[in-house]
Scaffold this motif. Structure first.
Motif, PDB file in Angstrom:
ATOM      1  N   ALA A  15      35.872  41.647  37.008  1.00  0.00           N
ATOM      2  CA  ALA A  15      37.347  41.696  37.147  1.00  0.00           C
ATOM      3  C   ALA A  15      38.435  43.345  36.936  1.00  0.00           C
ATOM      4  CB  ALA A  15      37.777  41.208  35.575  1.00  0.00           C
ATOM      5  N   GLU A  16      37.273  44.089  36.568  1.00  0.00           N
ATOM      6  CA  GLU A  16      37.605  45.038  37.077  1.00  0.00           C
ATOM      7  C   GLU A  16      37.655  46.164  38.256  1.00  0.00           C
ATOM      8  OE1 GLU A  16      37.176  47.100  32.510  1.00  0.00           O
ATOM      9  OE2 GLU A  16      35.787  47.382  33.516  1.00  0.00           O
ATOM     10  N   SER A  18      37.252  43.704  41.132  1.00  0.00           N
ATOM     11  CA  SER A  18      37.505  42.450  41.895  1.00  0.00           C
ATOM     12  C   SER A  18      37.847  43.127  42.459  1.00  0.00           C
ATOM     13  CB  SER A  18      38.114  42.069  41.401  1.00  0.00           C
ATOM     14  OG  SER A  18      37.955  40.490  41.872  1.00  0.00           O
ATOM     15  N   PHE A  22      41.728  38.208  41.041  1.00  0.00           N
ATOM     16  CA  PHE A  22      42.664  38.771  40.927  1.00  0.00           C
ATOM     17  C   PHE A  22      43.264  37.644  39.752  1.00  0.00           C
ATOM     18  CE2 PHE A  22      42.132  42.071  43.894  1.00  0.00           C
ATOM     19  CZ  PHE A  22      42.845  41.346  44.851  1.00  0.00           C
ATOM     20  N   ILE A  23      43.120  38.527  38.085  1.00  0.00           N
ATOM     21  CA  ILE A  23      43.756  37.737  37.627  1.00  0.00           C
ATOM     22  C   ILE A  23      45.232  38.003  37.246  1.00  0.00           C
ATOM     23  CG2 ILE A  23      44.192  37.124  34.580  1.00  0.00           C
ATOM     24  CD1 ILE A  23      40.566  38.445  34.920  1.00  0.00           C
ATOM     25  N   LEU A 252      45.478  33.168  38.249  1.00  0.00           N
ATOM     26  CA  LEU A 252      43.942  33.621  39.174  1.00  0.00           C
ATOM     27  C   LEU A 252      44.633  33.491  40.446  1.00  0.00           C
ATOM     28  CD1 LEU A 252      40.774  34.470  38.439  1.00  0.00           C
ATOM     29  CD2 LEU A 252      39.998  32.609  39.157  1.00  0.00           C
ATOM     30  N   GLU A 277      32.554  37.817  42.610  1.00  0.00           N
ATOM     31  CA  GLU A 277      33.936  37.724  42.001  1.00  0.00           C
ATOM     32  C   GLU A 277      34.206  36.468  40.789  1.00  0.00           C
ATOM     33  OE1 GLU A 277      34.564  41.859  44.962  1.00  0.00           O
ATOM     34  OE2 GLU A 277      36.471  40.356  44.768  1.00  0.00           O
ATOM     35  N   CYS A 281      35.443  36.888  37.428  1.00  0.00           N
ATOM     36  CA  CYS A 281      36.934  36.849  37.504  1.00  0.00           C
ATOM     37  C   CYS A 281      37.667  35.669  36.646  1.00  0.00           C
ATOM     38  CB  CYS A 281      37.395  36.807  38.257  1.00  0.00           C
ATOM     39  SG  CYS A 281      37.751  38.743  39.514  1.00  0.00           S
ATOM     40  N   SER A 282      37.178  34.484  36.955  1.00  0.00           N
ATOM     41  CA  SER A 282      37.560  32.932  36.355  1.00  0.00           C
ATOM     42  C   SER A 282      36.899  33.223  34.917  1.00  0.00           C
ATOM     43  CB  SER A 282      37.018  31.740  37.379  1.00  0.00           C
ATOM     44  OG  SER A 282      37.009  31.780  37.687  1.00  0.00           O
ATOM     45  N   TRP A 284      36.604  35.692  32.538  1.00  0.00           N
ATOM     46  CA  TRP A 284      36.776  36.991  32.232  1.00  0.00           C
ATOM     47  C   TRP A 284      39.153  36.255  31.416  1.00  0.00           C
ATOM     48  CZ3 TRP A 284      35.561  40.111  28.984  1.00  0.00           C
ATOM     49  CH2 TRP A 284      37.164  41.375  28.161  1.00  0.00           C
ATOM     50  N   CYS A 285      39.433  35.433  32.720  1.00  0.00           N
ATOM     51  CA  CYS A 285      40.341  35.027  32.271  1.00  0.00           C
ATOM     52  C   CYS A 285      40.855  34.265  31.191  1.00  0.00           C
ATOM     53  CB  CYS A 285      41.248  33.933  33.853  1.00  0.00           C
ATOM     54  SG  CYS A 285      42.562  33.449  34.186  1.00  0.00           S
TER      55      CYS A 285
END
Ligand SMILES: Nc1nc2c(c(CN[C@H]3C=C[C@H](O)[C@@H]3O)cn2[C@@H]2O[C@H](COP(=O)(O)O)[C@@H](O)[C@H]2O)c(=O)[nH]1
Length: 341
Positions: A15-16, A18, A22-23, A252, A277, A281-282, A284-285
């Motif tokens: 996530a940092e 990506s 994007f979250i 997202l 990604e 990201c999912s 982490w979201c």
């Protein structure tokens, strides 16, 4: 060589860094508020796994555990190129698609006297028998049927050699630790090794190993051998449905370039940067949604029907995606054909 980053560490790192996924912080809060209204209901409770899903075992015994083990060993890649042409399985008067078509086929086999959940059977089951067991009511077979056959043989043989043919013995070796069980499963069964690279680091999602731990906790109703003191360390399961529902709910977003690719139905390979990604990201979201929800519960003094964790949030969001298939029609999901999710 030290192991890969844990799924949670992997997701944070992805996530940092990506570039195409994007979250959305506001969306995260909106989803947490949606969930807040459900925290005292059956959907965000361990009991929902049985109460809301008629194909899941009712029992909490060794046979039920071995059912979960087979289901999660084959719990991957049900999507079809054209949604109107897909594998369907009719069972007891209802027609099932996707993951549920797998469960319906397992239950149909058991009703037909085929011991598909017994390692001594599936360790040597033939491809013809697997094609019969997982036969579709349409002319579209279940995807990756040859892979499913290979994995059944491989997994059955290992379960016989290392765990006397029962997943209960694997659970007991993990001494009521979700993390120990997850790692024992990944070390013992190659098809569960959902590990790849991102920005030069080895990362893990362990999607099927994590959902297997979660389903073990659920089928045992969080009691006895399934009383995992660290179940909250299990993250959401990085599949292809959760990203779709998180985009639908506004938590997202994809870059224009990636969205165009997904709308065209272009395939992404397992381990591609954009595929990683989307999954990372999912994951982490959902972790951020859980943190936000726990804050809201605290602030509002909401009564919950038990511990709220990422497993229950995942189950809820996955069920939500199944129930809102029509509303989500315009949101693409990524097409990756693999045995890991
Ligand atoms: N994140 C997450 N992914 C999950 C599940 C499940 C089913 N599990 C529980 C749900 C109810 C029961 O209580 C089961 O315990 C399947 N999948 C994944 O979805 C995809 C299949 O989707 P569709 O083509 O629409 O059927 C495929 O990658 C499959 O691996 C989950 O819960 N969470």
């Amino acid at each position: 060589m030290d192991g890969p980053l844990t799924p949670r560490e992997s997701a944070k790192f992805i996530a940092e860094n990506s570039r195409d996924v994007f979250i959305d912080g506001r969306g995260v809060r909106r989803v947490a508020e949606l969930l807040l209204a459900k925290v005292s209901g059956p959907e965000l409770h361990l009991g929902g796994w049985k109460a809301l899903h008629e194909l899941n075992p009712r029992a909490a015994d060794e046979a039920a555990l071995n059912w979960v083990f087979v289901a999660d060993t084959l719990n991957f890649s049900f999507w079809s190129e054209h949604d109107e042409r897909k594998c369907l399985v009719g069972y007891r008067g209802k027609t099932y698609s996707g993951y549920w078509s797998l469960c319906a086929a397992v239950n149909r086999a058991l009703d037909e006297g085929i011991p598909i959940t017994s390692a001594s059977y599936y360790a040597t089951v033939t491809l013809d028998q697997v094609q019969h067991i997982f036969r579709s009511d349409t002319d579209v077979p279940m995807p990756l049927i040859e892979e499913r056959h290979r994995i059944l043989n491989e997994t059955g043989k290992i379960l016989l050699e290392k765990f006397e043919g029962s997943f209960l013995n694997c659970v007991r070796k993990s001494e009521k630790s979700a993390q120990k069980l997850m790692h024992l499963v990944v070390e013992s069964f190659p098809s569960y090794r959902d590990v790849t690279q991102f920005e030069g680091k080895r990362i893990s999602f362990y999607k099927r190993a994590q959902i297997l731990v979660a389903d073990t906790w659920s089928v045992l109703e969080g009691k006895g051998d399934g009383c995992f003191k660290d179940i909250s360390s299990i993250t959401m399961f990085a599949d292809y449905r959760l990203p779709q529902v998180l985009v639908h709910l506004g938590a997202l977003n994809y870059s224009k370039e990636l969205l165009e690719k997904l709308l065209k139905g272009e395939m992404l390979s397992y381990g591609d940067r954009q595929e990683v990604e989307i999954r990372g990201c999912s994951l982490w979201c959902v972790e951020l949604i859980r943190d936000c929800l726990l804050e809201l519960i605290e602030k509002k003094g909401e009564k919950t029907s038990g511990e709220i964790n990422s497993v229950l949030l995942d189950y809820y969001l996955w069920d939500y995606a199944r129930d809102h298939r029509e509303d989500m029609k315009g949101i693409p999901f990524h097409h990756t054909r693999c045995i890991y999710y």
